[in-house]
Scaffold this active site. Sequence first.
Site, PDB file in Angstrom:
ATOM      1  N   TYR A   1       6.514  -2.208  22.056  1.00 35.68           N
ATOM      2  CA  TYR A   1       6.102  -3.489  21.485  1.00 35.68           C
ATOM      3  C   TYR A   1       6.414  -4.649  22.429  1.00 35.68           C
ATOM      4  O   TYR A   1       5.507  -5.373  22.836  1.00 35.68           O
ATOM      5  CB  TYR A   1       6.812  -3.692  20.148  1.00 35.68           C
TER       6      TYR A   1
ATOM      7  N   ASP B   1     -10.376  -4.367  12.087  1.00 35.54           N
ATOM      8  CA  ASP B   1      -9.106  -3.706  11.768  1.00 35.54           C
ATOM      9  C   ASP B   1      -9.320  -2.210  11.627  1.00 35.54           C
ATOM     10  O   ASP B   1     -10.389  -1.768  11.205  1.00 35.54           O
ATOM     11  CB  ASP B   1      -8.538  -4.273  10.443  1.00 35.54           C
TER      12      ASP B   1
ATOM     13  N   GLY C   1      -4.212  -7.301   8.141  1.00 41.71           N
ATOM     14  CA  GLY C   1      -2.752  -7.220   8.118  1.00 41.71           C
ATOM     15  C   GLY C   1      -2.151  -8.389   7.348  1.00 41.71           C
ATOM     16  O   GLY C   1      -2.857  -9.172   6.706  1.00 41.71           O
ATOM     17  N   PHE C   2      -0.850  -8.494   7.452  1.00 46.78           N
ATOM     18  CA  PHE C   2      -0.119  -9.518   6.707  1.00 46.78           C
ATOM     19  C   PHE C   2      -0.547 -10.935   7.149  1.00 46.78           C
ATOM     20  O   PHE C   2      -1.183 -11.670   6.374  1.00 46.78           O
ATOM     21  CB  PHE C   2       1.379  -9.254   6.899  1.00 46.78           C
TER      22      PHE C   2
ATOM     23  N   ASN D   1      -9.826  -4.821  25.782  1.00 45.60           N
ATOM     24  CA  ASN D   1     -11.167  -4.763  25.187  1.00 45.60           C
ATOM     25  C   ASN D   1     -11.545  -6.084  24.512  1.00 45.60           C
ATOM     26  O   ASN D   1     -12.688  -6.535  24.603  1.00 45.60           O
ATOM     27  CB  ASN D   1     -11.244  -3.621  24.165  1.00 45.60           C
TER      28      ASN D   1
HETATM   29  P1  NAD Z   1       0.583  -6.264  10.382  1.00 42.23           P
HETATM   30  O1  NAD Z   1       1.008  -4.919  10.790  1.00 42.23           O
HETATM   31  O2  NAD Z   1       0.617  -6.598   8.929  1.00 42.23           O
HETATM   32  O3  NAD Z   1      -0.861  -6.612  10.930  1.00 42.23           O
HETATM   33  C1  NAD Z   1      -1.401  -6.046  12.096  1.00 42.23           C
HETATM   34  C2  NAD Z   1      -2.839  -5.624  11.813  1.00 42.23           C
HETATM   35  O4  NAD Z   1      -3.405  -5.094  13.024  1.00 42.23           O
HETATM   36  C3  NAD Z   1      -2.925  -4.522  10.764  1.00 42.23           C
HETATM   37  O5  NAD Z   1      -3.912  -4.834   9.800  1.00 42.23           O
HETATM   38  C4  NAD Z   1      -3.306  -3.283  11.556  1.00 42.23           C
HETATM   39  O6  NAD Z   1      -4.022  -2.342  10.805  1.00 42.23           O
HETATM   40  C5  NAD Z   1      -4.119  -3.912  12.691  1.00 42.23           C
HETATM   41  N1  NAD Z   1      -4.181  -3.070  13.890  1.00 42.23           N
HETATM   42  C6  NAD Z   1      -3.142  -2.516  14.565  1.00 42.23           C
HETATM   43  N2  NAD Z   1      -3.586  -1.787  15.596  1.00 42.23           N
HETATM   44  C7  NAD Z   1      -4.945  -1.885  15.592  1.00 42.23           C
HETATM   45  C8  NAD Z   1      -5.980  -1.353  16.401  1.00 42.23           C
HETATM   46  N3  NAD Z   1      -5.717  -0.536  17.437  1.00 42.23           N
HETATM   47  N4  NAD Z   1      -7.262  -1.683  16.111  1.00 42.23           N
HETATM   48  C9  NAD Z   1      -7.555  -2.490  15.074  1.00 42.23           C
HETATM   49  N5  NAD Z   1      -6.614  -3.020  14.251  1.00 42.23           N
HETATM   50  C10 NAD Z   1      -5.324  -2.715  14.510  1.00 42.23           C
HETATM   51  O7  NAD Z   1       1.524  -7.278  11.206  1.00 42.23           O
HETATM   52  P2  NAD Z   1       1.673  -8.853  11.120  1.00 42.23           P
HETATM   53  O8  NAD Z   1       3.074  -9.141  10.779  1.00 42.23           O
HETATM   54  O9  NAD Z   1       0.584  -9.454  10.305  1.00 42.23           O
HETATM   55  O10 NAD Z   1       1.483  -9.250  12.651  1.00 42.23           O
HETATM   56  C11 NAD Z   1       0.249  -9.780  13.139  1.00 42.23           C
HETATM   57  C12 NAD Z   1       0.416 -10.156  14.601  1.00 42.23           C
HETATM   58  O11 NAD Z   1       1.456 -11.135  14.750  1.00 42.23           O
HETATM   59  C13 NAD Z   1       0.813  -8.979  15.492  1.00 42.23           C
HETATM   60  O12 NAD Z   1       0.150  -9.094  16.724  1.00 42.23           O
HETATM   61  C14 NAD Z   1       2.293  -9.166  15.697  1.00 42.23           C
HETATM   62  O13 NAD Z   1       2.731  -8.630  16.919  1.00 42.23           O
HETATM   63  C15 NAD Z   1       2.419 -10.684  15.682  1.00 42.23           C
HETATM   64  N6  NAD Z   1       3.763 -11.088  15.266  1.00 42.23           N
HETATM   65  C16 NAD Z   1       4.166 -11.001  13.965  1.00 42.23           C
HETATM   66  C17 NAD Z   1       5.459 -11.355  13.612  1.00 42.23           C
HETATM   67  C18 NAD Z   1       5.941 -11.307  12.197  1.00 42.23           C
HETATM   68  O14 NAD Z   1       7.125 -11.587  11.972  1.00 42.23           O
HETATM   69  N7  NAD Z   1       5.135 -11.013  11.205  1.00 42.23           N
HETATM   70  C19 NAD Z   1       6.349 -11.799  14.596  1.00 42.23           C
HETATM   71  C20 NAD Z   1       5.921 -11.832  15.914  1.00 42.23           C
HETATM   72  C21 NAD Z   1       4.614 -11.503  16.250  1.00 42.23           C
END
Ligand code: NAD
Length: 315
Positions: free
Chosen positions: A150, A31, A10-11, A104
């Site tokens: 969420y 992922d 992810g990001f 898990n």
């Molecule tokens: P993102 O969507 O880019 O990354 C999340 C990753 O998790 C993705 O690659 C997705 O494919 C993977 N994923 C989701 N469900 C899955 C599953 N069941 N099994 C395996 N992989 C799975 O989001 P992000 O912005 O990089 O966020 C990463 C983390 O940081 C998240 O937990 C998010 O809640 C937390 N977060 C992010 C922000 C933000 O502003 N970017 C703010 C608060 C919290």
Amino acid sequence: MKILVTGGAGFIGSHLCERLLAAAHEVFCVDNFITGSAENIEHLKGVNFHLITHDITQPPAVFTENNSAFKVDQIYHLASPASPVDYREIPLQTIMTNSLGTKNVLDLAGRLCVPFLLASTSEVYGNPQEHPQKESYLGNVNTLSERSCYNEGKRFAEALAYNYQRHFKFDLKIVRIFNTYGPRIRRHDGRVIPEFIRCALEGEPLQITGDGSQTRSFCYVDDMVDGLIKIMSVEEKEFVGAVNLGNPQEVSIKTLAEKIITLSGSDSIISNAPAAEDDPQKRCPDISLAAEKYGFAPKIGLDEGLQKTIQSFKK
Ligand code: NAD
Ligand code: UDP
């Protein structure tokens, strides 16, 4: 060290994997690509990077008791959809990833008894009645709303992690991440910065939901990854509680839209749409705990971070 990163494609996860590899660690990225992409991790391929394509809510091949060969020294648990557009489109995957999926991954942390970092969120504060938000604020969250898959999912993940820690005694870090942005955030993610930049570059109107007076505090991804690694690197004998991470530079959504139009040299106009359900009206982290305990200090201001992100979107 061997380090597991769930949501590593992810990001934020891909930037974290990159930094861990640069520090000569061996990285296991789990992922299922529901919101991540292969492109995010293409450049990371090499002997120290292992991709495990797996949905963490499903029977967990790599996490099972009898797979004793699978050992890591640290776990960063980032897997979860993270955009309000995702909460609308994939609510069940969102809530199940944060509940069953987190369980898990916690089973593995408990079995190996290794440091575990949970990527939680400022959304646990809901539409906050306290401003800025300190870790001690208990939140104002609606269980019955589009966002609850969420925010309640993350609240449950925090509670689950806390109780696993009480039982298994591993080193738990709960990090409440505030809005983070930067290169590799999905172009069609729907979150405000990528959406406004995409629209500005494509000459489309930037659509503000509500009157634009609502605020957010945006943290550039490099600063966020710095903070996550700093927190993980401090060994704690006892659980210290949740820690906020973000950049306290607060801005209204209207000002953000104007800034993005100016910085990208766009002719786009600003339009308005009705306010979104349960949209938090103010958000700003109190980061004194992260600053004092872990030396966290975000370095990249909003203008600089937006410029870098706009450049990456242009490519
Ligand atoms: P993102 O969507 O880019 O990354 C999340 C990753 O998790 C993705 O690659 C997705 O494919 C993977 N994923 C989701 N469900 C899955 C599953 N069941 N099994 C395996 N992989 C799975 O989001 P992000 O912005 O990089 O966020 C990463 C983390 O940081 C998240 O937990 C998010 O809640 C937390 N977060 C992010 C922000 C933000 O502003 N970017 C703010 C608060 C919290
Ligand atoms: N927002 C907006 N236009 C958009 C996307 C979002 O005005 O195209 C607003 C949204 O209503 C919220 C803020 O920008 O008030 C931040 O939204 P985002 O989806 O980035 O994340 P949130 O902080 O709400 O989780």
